[in-house]
Design a protein around this motif. Structure first.
Motif, PDB file in Angstrom:
ATOM      1  N   LYS A 125      27.337  29.754  30.536  1.00 35.00           N
ATOM      2  CA  LYS A 125      28.001  31.010  29.895  1.00 35.00           C
ATOM      3  C   LYS A 125      27.345  32.291  30.888  1.00 35.00           C
ATOM      4  O   LYS A 125      28.243  33.211  31.044  1.00 35.00           O
ATOM      5  CB  LYS A 125      27.761  31.247  28.548  1.00 35.00           C
ATOM      6  CG  LYS A 125      28.371  30.083  27.420  1.00 35.00           C
ATOM      7  CD  LYS A 125      27.943  30.382  26.160  1.00 35.00           C
ATOM      8  CE  LYS A 125      28.972  29.543  25.135  1.00 35.00           C
ATOM      9  NZ  LYS A 125      28.615  29.692  23.764  1.00 35.00           N
ATOM     10  N   LYS A 137      29.337  32.254  34.325  1.00 35.09           N
ATOM     11  CA  LYS A 137      30.639  32.869  34.156  1.00 35.09           C
ATOM     12  C   LYS A 137      30.813  34.389  33.936  1.00 35.09           C
ATOM     13  O   LYS A 137      31.562  35.010  34.238  1.00 35.09           O
ATOM     14  CB  LYS A 137      31.290  32.120  32.943  1.00 35.09           C
ATOM     15  CG  LYS A 137      31.670  30.564  33.169  1.00 35.09           C
ATOM     16  CD  LYS A 137      32.254  29.778  31.820  1.00 35.09           C
ATOM     17  CE  LYS A 137      32.771  28.475  32.451  1.00 35.09           C
ATOM     18  NZ  LYS A 137      33.403  27.759  31.376  1.00 35.09           N
ATOM     19  N   THR A 138      29.903  34.581  32.975  1.00 34.09           N
ATOM     20  CA  THR A 138      29.622  36.306  32.601  1.00 34.09           C
ATOM     21  C   THR A 138      29.548  36.840  33.740  1.00 34.09           C
ATOM     22  O   THR A 138      30.037  38.168  34.046  1.00 34.09           O
ATOM     23  CB  THR A 138      28.694  36.515  31.575  1.00 34.09           C
ATOM     24  OG1 THR A 138      28.961  35.838  30.240  1.00 34.09           O
ATOM     25  CG2 THR A 138      28.659  37.975  31.257  1.00 34.09           C
ATOM     26  N   ARG A 139      28.473  36.541  34.737  1.00 35.27           N
ATOM     27  CA  ARG A 139      28.285  37.174  35.969  1.00 35.27           C
ATOM     28  C   ARG A 139      29.478  37.326  36.859  1.00 35.27           C
ATOM     29  O   ARG A 139      29.571  38.094  37.784  1.00 35.27           O
ATOM     30  CB  ARG A 139      26.885  36.541  36.752  1.00 35.27           C
ATOM     31  CG  ARG A 139      26.337  37.099  37.871  1.00 35.27           C
ATOM     32  CD  ARG A 139      25.842  38.782  37.656  1.00 35.27           C
ATOM     33  NE  ARG A 139      25.510  39.439  38.609  1.00 35.27           N
ATOM     34  CZ  ARG A 139      25.313  40.633  38.546  1.00 35.27           C
ATOM     35  NH1 ARG A 139      25.375  41.397  37.606  1.00 35.27           N
ATOM     36  NH2 ARG A 139      24.723  41.242  39.652  1.00 35.27           N
ATOM     37  N   LYS A 140      30.148  36.000  37.116  1.00 34.32           N
ATOM     38  CA  LYS A 140      31.246  36.076  37.978  1.00 34.32           C
ATOM     39  C   LYS A 140      32.362  36.991  37.671  1.00 34.32           C
ATOM     40  O   LYS A 140      32.970  37.570  38.409  1.00 34.32           O
ATOM     41  CB  LYS A 140      31.813  34.521  38.015  1.00 34.32           C
ATOM     42  CG  LYS A 140      31.026  33.696  38.885  1.00 34.32           C
ATOM     43  CD  LYS A 140      31.570  32.449  38.803  1.00 34.32           C
ATOM     44  CE  LYS A 140      31.011  31.271  39.861  1.00 34.32           C
ATOM     45  NZ  LYS A 140      31.672  30.023  39.949  1.00 34.32           N
ATOM     46  N   ALA A 141      32.523  36.941  36.109  1.00 34.04           N
ATOM     47  CA  ALA A 141      33.650  37.899  35.763  1.00 34.04           C
ATOM     48  C   ALA A 141      33.229  39.534  36.031  1.00 34.04           C
ATOM     49  O   ALA A 141      34.089  40.199  36.507  1.00 34.04           O
ATOM     50  CB  ALA A 141      33.624  37.921  34.072  1.00 34.04           C
ATOM     51  N   GLN A 142      31.834  39.918  35.903  1.00 35.11           N
ATOM     52  CA  GLN A 142      31.172  40.855  36.154  1.00 35.11           C
ATOM     53  C   GLN A 142      31.542  41.508  37.567  1.00 35.11           C
ATOM     54  O   GLN A 142      32.072  42.571  37.936  1.00 35.11           O
ATOM     55  CB  GLN A 142      29.885  41.215  36.009  1.00 35.11           C
ATOM     56  CG  GLN A 142      29.642  41.326  34.589  1.00 35.11           C
ATOM     57  CD  GLN A 142      27.983  41.319  34.137  1.00 35.11           C
ATOM     58  OE1 GLN A 142      27.304  41.059  34.884  1.00 35.11           O
ATOM     59  NE2 GLN A 142      27.751  41.575  32.844  1.00 35.11           N
ATOM     60  N   ALA A 177      33.744  40.092  39.580  1.00 32.11           N
ATOM     61  CA  ALA A 177      35.089  40.177  39.943  1.00 32.11           C
ATOM     62  C   ALA A 177      35.901  41.522  39.654  1.00 32.11           C
ATOM     63  O   ALA A 177      36.688  41.966  40.238  1.00 32.11           O
ATOM     64  CB  ALA A 177      35.885  39.153  39.100  1.00 32.11           C
ATOM     65  N   ASN A 178      34.938  42.219  38.463  1.00 31.76           N
ATOM     66  CA  ASN A 178      35.663  43.390  38.170  1.00 31.76           C
ATOM     67  C   ASN A 178      34.944  44.822  39.085  1.00 31.76           C
ATOM     68  O   ASN A 178      35.416  45.770  38.865  1.00 31.76           O
ATOM     69  CB  ASN A 178      35.058  43.620  36.824  1.00 31.76           C
ATOM     70  CG  ASN A 178      35.898  42.915  35.989  1.00 31.76           C
ATOM     71  OD1 ASN A 178      37.051  42.525  36.083  1.00 31.76           O
ATOM     72  ND2 ASN A 178      35.243  42.381  34.748  1.00 31.76           N
TER      73      ASN A 178
END
Length: 393
Positions: free
Chosen positions: A19, A22-27, A29-30
């Motif tokens: 988790k 995934k959270t770091r990748k989402a950050q 990507a933004n």
């Protein structure tokens, strides 16, 4: 029980780690990508026109007409008529040396020659007398010969007359030989007199050219000797610029005070390998011999486009320019024909094209495809493809 607890803890950690990733990748990507700052360049639109390229050089004003005056005689200076800085004309009297010894020597030789002339005249009169005696003796001998045939004269008389004829003939031959020797002595004296007369001319120092007395090495009463420099005269004409260039510079002219002068090679080089050239100057330039002057050596003349020095980039032994084409910078390889203080020319026809001018580090960034901010008046931003380098021609 402990094993079950360990398995559960590991599972919780793995799920939590997944988790977190995934959270770091989402950050990430933004997050917006970092901006690539544009480079600021100048541009110039090339046009075909008469182009002259020059290189700076230094020459020396010289002339072959200047004169260094000396004498061949040892003598005392009677009078010096000119001083340093005086203007002289060809034929002006500069100085007079004491030639009394030479004049006395010439007079002595002339007296000897005159004495030889008297001896030659006396010898000629003697020859005339001997010739007359020989003719008279020969007539007498002829009559004696006739009388001898009729027994009217003795053999002793006949032979005596023959001996007398031979004696007179020998005297005539000796007289002729004496005159010949006297004439040769006279010719030798004539040559000696000419040599003395030639030396006497060195007692009068005459200006061989028109110009200015740049050096005076004698004063009244000084002693001079063969080869001693008396005066130096700087000519007022016949000036040229002496120039030394490396063999890599192929030039046929120079620009001096706005005037183009033909450059003529002297077909000789210095000890350092520089080739010597000369360029003739007009007599009204106002320069003096030995003066250093700055000139521009013409290395190219023709109808072409002139490129600024900042328009080219040398990479790996090749030369490139960047041409603005369809709002992009296009890299084109060029061949340099000539370089000069004014810029350079290339073999490629770039007339009508707009090229980028900047320092080499900026041109290197342009080659990587960064945005280009064109200065000048329009301040227009031209975007290049960031995914690939500038296109190569």
């Amino acid at each position: 029980m402990k094993k079950i607890f360990a398995v559960v803890l590991i599972a919780v950690l793995v799920v939590g780690g997944i988790k977190l990733v995934k959270t770091r990748k989402a950050q990430l990507a933004n997050i917006a990508p970092a901006k690539v700052l544009p480079v600021v360049v100048d541009t110039v639109t090339l046009e075909k026109k008469p182009v002259t390229l020059t290189l700076p050089a230094m020459g020396i004003v010289a002339t072959d007409l200047s004169a260094t005056l000396s004498t061949k005689i040892s003598s005392r200076v009677k009078k010096v008529n000119k001083k340093e800085g005086d203007s002289v004309k060809k034929g002006d009297l500069l100085a007079t040396l004491d030639a009394s010894d030479l004049v006395a020597k010439k007079q002595g030789l002339s007296l000897k020659r005159q004495s030889l002339g008297f001896e030659i005249n006396a010898g000629r009169e003697n020859i005339k007398a001997l010739e007359s005696s020989f003719a008279s003796a020969r007539e007498t001998h002829s009559r004696t010969d006739e009388l001898l045939n009729v027994k009217g004269a003795s053999m002793e008389q006949f032979r005596g007359e023959e001996a007398n004829l031979a004696k007179i003939k020998a005297q005539l031959s000796a007289a002729h030989n004496t005159i010949s020797v006297l004439k040769k002595n006279q010719e030798a004296l004539d040559q000696n007199i000419k040599e003395v007369e030639s030396l006497i001319t060195y007692a009068t120092i005459i200006a061989p050219i028109s110009g200015t007395v740049s050096k005076r090495m004698i004063m009244d009463g000084d002693m001079t000797g063969p080869g001693k420099v008396l005066f130096q005269i700087s000519a007022g004409s016949g000036f040229y610029i002496n120039l030394f260039l490396p063999d890599s510079v192929n030039s046929h002219g120079i620009i001096f005070h706005g005037e183009k002068l033909a450059l003529v090679p002297k077909n000789q080089a210095t000890a350092t390998g520089l080739i010597q050239y000369i360029a003739a100057l007009s007599d009204s330039t106002g320069f003096v011999e030995g003066q250093y002057v700055n000139v521009q050596v013409v290395v190219y003349q023709g109808e072409t486009s002139l490129l600024p020095m900042d328009a080219v980039l040398n990479v790996g032994g090749a030369t490139f320019v960047y041409v603005m084409e369809d709002s992009r910078a296009k890299k084109i390889r060029v061949t340099i024909v000539a370089r000069g203080s004014e810029g350079l020319v290339v073999a490629n026809d770039l007339s009508g094209k707009t090229i980028i001018t900047a320092k080499p580090d900026i041109l290197l960034r342009v080659s990587t495809g960064v945005p280009i901010l064109i200065s000048e008046n329009q301040k227009e931003t031209v975007k290049t493809d960031l995914t690939q380098p500038a296109r190569q021609g």
